[in-house]
Design an enzyme around this catalytic site. Structure first.
Site, short mmCIF file in Angstrom:
data_model
loop_
_atom_site.label_atom_id
_atom_site.label_comp_id
_atom_site.label_asym_id
_atom_site.label_seq_id
_atom_site.Cartn_x
_atom_site.Cartn_y
_atom_site.Cartn_z
N ARG A 1 0.84 -1.21 0.00
CA ARG A 1 0.00 0.00 0.00
C ARG A 1 0.86 1.25 0.00
O ARG A 1 2.05 1.21 0.34
CB ARG A 1 -0.94 0.03 1.22
CG ARG A 1 -0.23 0.02 2.57
CD ARG A 1 -0.11 1.36 3.23
NE ARG A 1 0.75 1.32 4.40
CZ ARG A 1 2.02 1.62 4.40
NH1 ARG A 1 2.63 1.95 3.28
NH2 ARG A 1 2.73 1.59 5.51
N HIS B 1 1.97 7.31 11.23
CA HIS B 1 2.26 7.01 12.63
C HIS B 1 1.12 7.41 13.55
O HIS B 1 1.35 7.91 14.66
CB HIS B 1 3.57 7.70 13.08
CG HIS B 1 4.79 7.05 12.52
ND1 HIS B 1 5.34 5.91 13.06
CD2 HIS B 1 5.56 7.35 11.45
CE1 HIS B 1 6.41 5.55 12.35
NE2 HIS B 1 6.56 6.40 11.36
N SER C 1 4.90 -1.46 2.75
CA SER C 1 4.27 -2.58 3.45
C SER C 1 4.51 -3.95 2.85
O SER C 1 3.61 -4.77 2.76
CB SER C 1 2.75 -2.38 3.48
OG SER C 1 2.43 -1.66 4.58
N ASP D 1 -1.75 -1.36 7.51
CA ASP D 1 -1.23 -2.10 6.35
C ASP D 1 -2.05 -3.36 6.08
O ASP D 1 -2.42 -3.65 4.94
CB ASP D 1 0.24 -2.49 6.58
CG ASP D 1 1.08 -1.30 6.97
OD1 ASP D 1 0.60 -0.17 6.80
OD2 ASP D 1 2.20 -1.50 7.47
N ASN E 1 14.88 -1.79 7.86
CA ASN E 1 14.00 -2.87 8.33
C ASN E 1 13.50 -2.52 9.73
O ASN E 1 14.28 -2.33 10.65
CB ASN E 1 14.77 -4.21 8.35
CG ASN E 1 13.88 -5.34 8.83
OD1 ASN E 1 13.66 -5.48 10.03
ND2 ASN E 1 13.34 -6.10 7.92
P1 ADP Z 1 8.10 -2.71 4.82
O1 ADP Z 1 8.07 -1.24 5.12
O2 ADP Z 1 8.26 -2.97 3.36
O3 ADP Z 1 6.95 -3.45 5.42
P2 ADP Z 1 9.83 -4.05 6.76
O4 ADP Z 1 11.23 -3.64 7.06
O5 ADP Z 1 8.85 -3.96 7.84
O6 ADP Z 1 9.44 -3.23 5.48
O7 ADP Z 1 9.83 -5.55 6.24
C1 ADP Z 1 10.66 -5.98 5.19
C2 ADP Z 1 10.93 -7.47 5.33
O8 ADP Z 1 9.81 -8.23 4.83
C3 ADP Z 1 12.11 -7.94 4.51
O9 ADP Z 1 13.34 -7.74 5.20
C4 ADP Z 1 11.78 -9.42 4.34
O10 ADP Z 1 12.15 -10.16 5.49
C5 ADP Z 1 10.27 -9.42 4.22
N1 ADP Z 1 9.90 -9.39 2.79
C6 ADP Z 1 9.48 -8.36 2.05
N2 ADP Z 1 9.26 -8.72 0.76
C7 ADP Z 1 9.56 -10.03 0.69
C8 ADP Z 1 9.56 -11.02 -0.36
N3 ADP Z 1 9.21 -10.73 -1.60
N4 ADP Z 1 9.92 -12.27 -0.03
C9 ADP Z 1 10.28 -12.58 1.21
N5 ADP Z 1 10.31 -11.72 2.23
C10 ADP Z 1 9.96 -10.46 1.99
P1 NG1 Z 2 5.51 0.33 7.07
O1 NG1 Z 2 6.80 0.21 7.75
O2 NG1 Z 2 5.49 1.40 6.10
O3 NG1 Z 2 5.00 -0.96 6.49
C1 NG1 Z 2 4.47 0.97 9.52
C2 NG1 Z 2 3.39 0.24 10.29
C3 NG1 Z 2 2.01 0.90 10.10
C4 NG1 Z 2 2.06 2.40 10.35
C5 NG1 Z 2 3.21 3.00 9.53
C6 NG1 Z 2 3.41 4.48 9.82
C7 NG1 Z 2 3.60 -2.19 10.62
C8 NG1 Z 2 3.33 -3.54 10.06
N1 NG1 Z 2 3.27 -1.15 9.86
O4 NG1 Z 2 4.34 0.74 8.13
O5 NG1 Z 2 1.07 0.28 10.97
O6 NG1 Z 2 2.20 2.70 11.72
O7 NG1 Z 2 4.45 2.36 9.80
O8 NG1 Z 2 2.27 5.21 9.54
O9 NG1 Z 2 4.10 -2.09 11.72
#
Ligand code: ADP
Ligand code: NG1
Length: 458
Positions: free
Chosen positions: A42, A49, A145, A190, A233
């Site tokens: 998304r 936040h 996300s 998300d 991350n």
């Molecule tokens: P986001 O803001 O994209 O949610 P996060 O840092 O919370 O980022 O999560 C990213 C993590 O999600 C990656 O380090 C990986 O472990 C997992 N991830 C994301 N995309 C994939 C994918 N295509 N296949 C496997 N794991 C993934």
């Molecule tokens: P990202 O890191 O962009 O997927 C996170 C939180 C959301 C929200 C936003 C900030 C998770 C899974 N997602 O999103 O709930 O707080 O930061 O608006 O923790």
């Protein structure tokens, strides 16, 4: 809105990506997948936040998603593989307890969060055996996300494989809770949009009770996503949970100042509800009660009349135990101000006055300034990118998602899109070889996409 995610009949060979994943699956496991499932990422247009503080947010799903090809068997094992070789194969026995190691948030733990959420909901022991190939197109750790799309996809896969059914709202709530097993205390935006999105519509997502309402975006403008190419991350760092904790402490401080029952109130929205105040009144309360200087642990304990031990166990999370100072004034100001901007954004979209686009752009710009200066969740590259987007023709531009890196979202009048893309390309991506190499998947127009679904071969 009460239904389960749709089951769509698809001609697999008509879609290059599905066919590729199917081929990978067949090579890997020597059989054909029984079904596919996907969950989208998304982009949050405004409301950053504030979901974990109890306030509404305004995201839309993007086309990029996490896709799984799945077969069901009685091997007593869940086997995972990924089309991206960076993510190593993994398997776990269906009769073992699912353990998620927060110290080491590897990709398969996100998948297991979704599996565990469904297992707990239905009390399924043992789970049915599954073989899965995962293919993701969402840039990871960039605020779009990818992690929640993986968790939501895993939840949907596990539900389908175990022949259960749940409404989308309940799936979103389960996946919000189970993603917290990875350690980040997210608010639910998300997972909610990943299940509840509908093509062509942004959504106002409200919590407790969870609901998603259509928000019609302007026809005269498009939303462009640009990635600053800094990955962060969330689960492997403590920035995010520090903000969650600061908001929790600010909640207690405001509640104490107004002699409310501290034990019941956890989120900044709870204080507003309890006081029956407007968001403007909450901003005034922040100015009256909280000082701009950081609060030390000692000062917080003294004011809340709690011990250092209670502070650590009741207010801090595992990965925030080291934090010594907390910026309560700035964080609470951001949250109440941002909650107000979300409502204004929605009401401008509804009333569509003449200066529609300018008003929405202004709200996005205010949101970015607040994230940068009060919430301190931007970074120099993201600020530079937002400035470039504004000087390249965007009417509004802001960081999206958790921040500290990742993407900006910009609103660009339709007639300026091509010149905008070219200008951003030249100013931000081309001068840096690493960014230039990532440009294709980092700079794109995004239209509101649909929600998670199961695909069955026709
Ligand atoms: P986001 O803001 O994209 O949610 P996060 O840092 O919370 O980022 O999560 C990213 C993590 O999600 C990656 O380090 C990986 O472990 C997992 N991830 C994301 N995309 C994939 C994918 N295509 N296949 C496997 N794991 C993934
Ligand atoms: P990202 O890191 O962009 O997927 C996170 C939180 C959301 C929200 C936003 C900030 C998770 C899974 N997602 O999103 O709930 O707080 O930061 O608006 O923790």
């Amino acid at each position: 809105m009460d239904e389960s995610p749709p089951k769509i009949k698809a001609v697999i060979c008509a879609d290059g990506r599905l066919q590729n994943v199917k081929n990978t699956f067949e090579t890997k496991y020597g059989e054909s997948p029984l079904f596919f499932a996907y969950a989208p990422g998304r982009v949050n247009l405004i409301g950053e936040h504030i979901d974990y503080c109890g306030y509404s947010v305004l995201p839309m799903a993007i086309e990029q998603n996490v896709l799984a090809a799945v077969s069901v068997n009685n091997s007593g094992t869940i086997v995972l593989s990924n089309t991206n070789p960076q993510y190593k194969d993994f398997s776990v026995s269906c009769s073992e307890d699912i353990v998620i190691d927060r110290e080491n948030p590897m990709w398969h733990y996100y998948f297991l969060c979704g599996v565990k959420g469904i297992q707990e909901k239905f009390g399924i022991t043992p789970l049915v055996g599954m073989s899965c190939v995962i293919d993701g197109t969402i840039p990871p750790s960039s605020g779009l996300s990818s992690s929640s799309a993986l968790v939501c996809c895993a939840g949907l896969v596990t539900m389908e494989a175990n022949q259960k059914s749940l409404p989308k709202v309940e799936l979103a709530e389960i996946c919000t809770k189970c993603e917290r097993y990875i350690g980040t205390e997210g608010g639910g935006m998300d997972q909610s949009i990943s299940y509840l999105a509908e093509r062509g519509m942004a959504k106002l997502i409200e919590f407790q009770p969870l609901r998603a309402t259509d928000v019609k975006l302007p026809d005269e403008a498009v939303f462009v996503i640009s990635n600053c190419c800094v990955e962060v991350n969330k689960a492997a760092s403590s920035h995010y949970n520090i903000r969650v904790v600061e908001c929790r402490i600010a909640t207690k401080m405001l509640a104490r100042a107004r002699k409310l029952d501290l034990s019941k109130l956890l989120r900044l929205a709870d204080v507003q509800t309890e006081l029956k105040a407007s968001l403007k009144q909450m901003l005034a309360l922040v100015e009256e009660v909280l000082h701009p200087e950081p609060y030390s642990r000692e000062e917080i304990c003294r004011l809340l009349e709690i011990t250092a031990e209670q502070f650590s166990t009741e207010l801090l999370s595992t990965n925030t135990q080291h934090v010594t100072h907390f910026r309560l004034h700035q964080r609470a100001r951001h949250v109440y101000g941002e909650a107000d901007r979300v409502l204004q954004f929605k009401s401008v979209c509804e009333s569509q006055p003449d200066e529609f686009i300018q008003l929405l752009g202004e709200l996005m710009n205010q949101s970015h300034a607040s994230c940068r200066d009060l919430y301190e969740c931007s970074c120099p590259e993201l600020d530079q990118l937002v400035d470039i987007c504004l000087s390249s023709g965007a009417v509004g531009s802001r960081l999206t998602g958790a921040g500290w890196g990742g993407c900006a979202v910009s609103m660009v009048p339709c007639e300026k899109v091509e010149t905008f893309l070219q200008a951003v390309r030249e100013a931000y991506y081309l001068p840096d070889p690493r960014r230039a190499a990532m440009e294709k998947q980092s700079l794109f127009v995004s239209k509101p996409g649909g929600g998670a679904a199961v695909l069955l071969e026709e």
